[in-house]
Design a protein around this motif. Structure first.
Motif, PDB file in Angstrom:
ATOM      1  N   SER A  74       2.431   1.543  -3.627  1.00 39.50           N
ATOM      2  CA  SER A  74       1.548   1.665  -4.788  1.00 39.50           C
ATOM      3  C   SER A  74       0.442   2.696  -4.634  1.00 39.50           C
ATOM      4  O   SER A  74      -0.113   3.169  -5.627  1.00 39.50           O
ATOM      5  CB  SER A  74       0.914   0.300  -5.098  1.00 39.50           C
ATOM      6  N   LYS A  75       0.123   3.083  -3.389  1.00 34.61           N
ATOM      7  CA  LYS A  75      -1.030   3.954  -3.172  1.00 34.61           C
ATOM      8  C   LYS A  75      -0.695   5.293  -2.515  1.00 34.61           C
ATOM      9  O   LYS A  75      -1.517   6.209  -2.543  1.00 34.61           O
ATOM     10  CB  LYS A  75      -2.068   3.235  -2.292  1.00 34.61           C
ATOM     11  N   ILE A  84       0.843  -1.208   0.000  1.00 42.41           N
ATOM     12  CA  ILE A  84       0.000   0.000   0.000  1.00 42.41           C
ATOM     13  C   ILE A  84       0.873   1.251   0.000  1.00 42.41           C
ATOM     14  O   ILE A  84       0.608   2.214  -0.739  1.00 42.41           O
ATOM     15  CB  ILE A  84      -0.942  -0.006   1.224  1.00 42.41           C
TER      16      ILE A  84
END
Length: 311
Positions: A177-178, A174
């Motif tokens: 990638s986020k 997370i």
């Protein structure tokens, strides 16, 4: 032409996953022991420690660096937590946090020399590796700590190491990638000058990445100390090799800017499956080292070739 481009892209994205599947199919066919559920759990438990290290290594390599201290920090975390638990067996939380914090500080030291002193990451972390290993020996007087804390032992028993590994895997996926932190890592590793021109504080990112790698090394050291019921200054030697191998095999580029946590997961599963398979097939540990080296070299060559073809 389109067909060839598609095939090349498919191989680049899923080739390493196909290798893992082929390895499983072959071993399922030739080894009855490999087919058992207990062996599958054993593989996951064995890769948990190196998997945690490989995740931290992925972040570092994606910035264009390397971290050779991770194996030594495993030992540091073990002796720090071990010394506290020997004196105070019930102070598990304090022991765990102390081991992780000290490793984080070593990571900060690595990051400082790489980011602010502009020491090449290989040199900075090579020195850090030696310092951390020496610290572990000096701190423990060269002797292992035998741990008799039932609560601490829970961390490394049963499914606990696997759960810890998977939770860290999810959190770091997370993050990469986020979150903005992840985007800045890609930018720093892809082109550090362009990232700075875009307003990214690359020095801050580098320090954070090395601190994260240090913290994850500390967690790995705690899990290993719990599994073995001891904090040993000599443990962790060579762990950086498997961590680097897992990241690179999983598609993380040694030149930075490219990599994913799911890719590293595939890489560490390949390393774990390879170790398990070669042991089941009674292959000498000496040959295992040669095979691992060939796989690392092959993964780097594949990365270089795929980049040339994509240009």
């Amino acid at each position: 032409m389109k067909r060839k481009v598609f095939d090349a892209e498919f191989v680049r994205k899923y080739g390493i996953l196909m290798v893992l599947v082929i390895m499983w199919v072959v071993m399922l066919a030739v080894s009855p022991t490999f087919r058992t559920v207990s062996n599958a759990i054993n593989i996951l438990r064995q890769v948990a420690v190196n998997g945690i290290l490989a995740i931290g290594m992925t972040f570092v390599i994606m910035t264009g660096g390397i971290d050779l201290t991770v194996g030594s920090l495993v030992a540091v975390a073990g002796v720090i937590s071990g010394s506290i638990l020997v004196a105070h067996p019930d102070q598990v939380i304090v022991a765990v946090l102390a081991g992780i914090v000290v490793c984080g500080l070593f990571g900060a030291m690595n990051g400082f020399f790489v980011a602010y002193m502009e020491v090449p990451a290989f040199v900075a972390t090579l020195a850090g590796m030696t310092i951390a290993r020496g610290f572990a020996y000096v701190y423990s007087d060269g002797k292992p700590y035998t741990l008799n804390s039932p609560n601490f032992r829970i961390i490394g028993q049963g499914m606990a190491p696997i759960i810890i590994f998977l939770v860290i895997l999810l959190i770091c996926h997370i993050m990469l990638s986020k979150m903005k932190f992840g985007r800045y890592i890609y930018a720093t590793g892809g082109n550090i000058k362009a990232a700075e021109a875009s307003g990214v504080n690359t020095r801050k990112i580098l320090i954070k990445v090395y601190v994260l790698a240090g913290i994850l090394s500390g967690i790995a050291g705690i899990v290993l100390a719990s599994r073995t019921n001891s904090g040993q200054p000599a443990v962790g030697t060579g762990f950086e090799t498997d961590a680097i191998a897992a990241a690179v095999i999983g598609g993380t580029s040694m030149t930075g800017g490219i990599g994913t946590i799911p890719g590293t997961l595939v890489g560490i599963l390949i390393i774990g499956t390879l170790n398990n398979s070669l042991n089941l097939l009674n292959v000498s540990s000496y040959y295992q080292q040669i095979i691992k080296g060939i796989i690392i070299l092959g993964a780097v060559c594949f990365d270089i070739v795929s980049k040339k073809k994509s240009k």
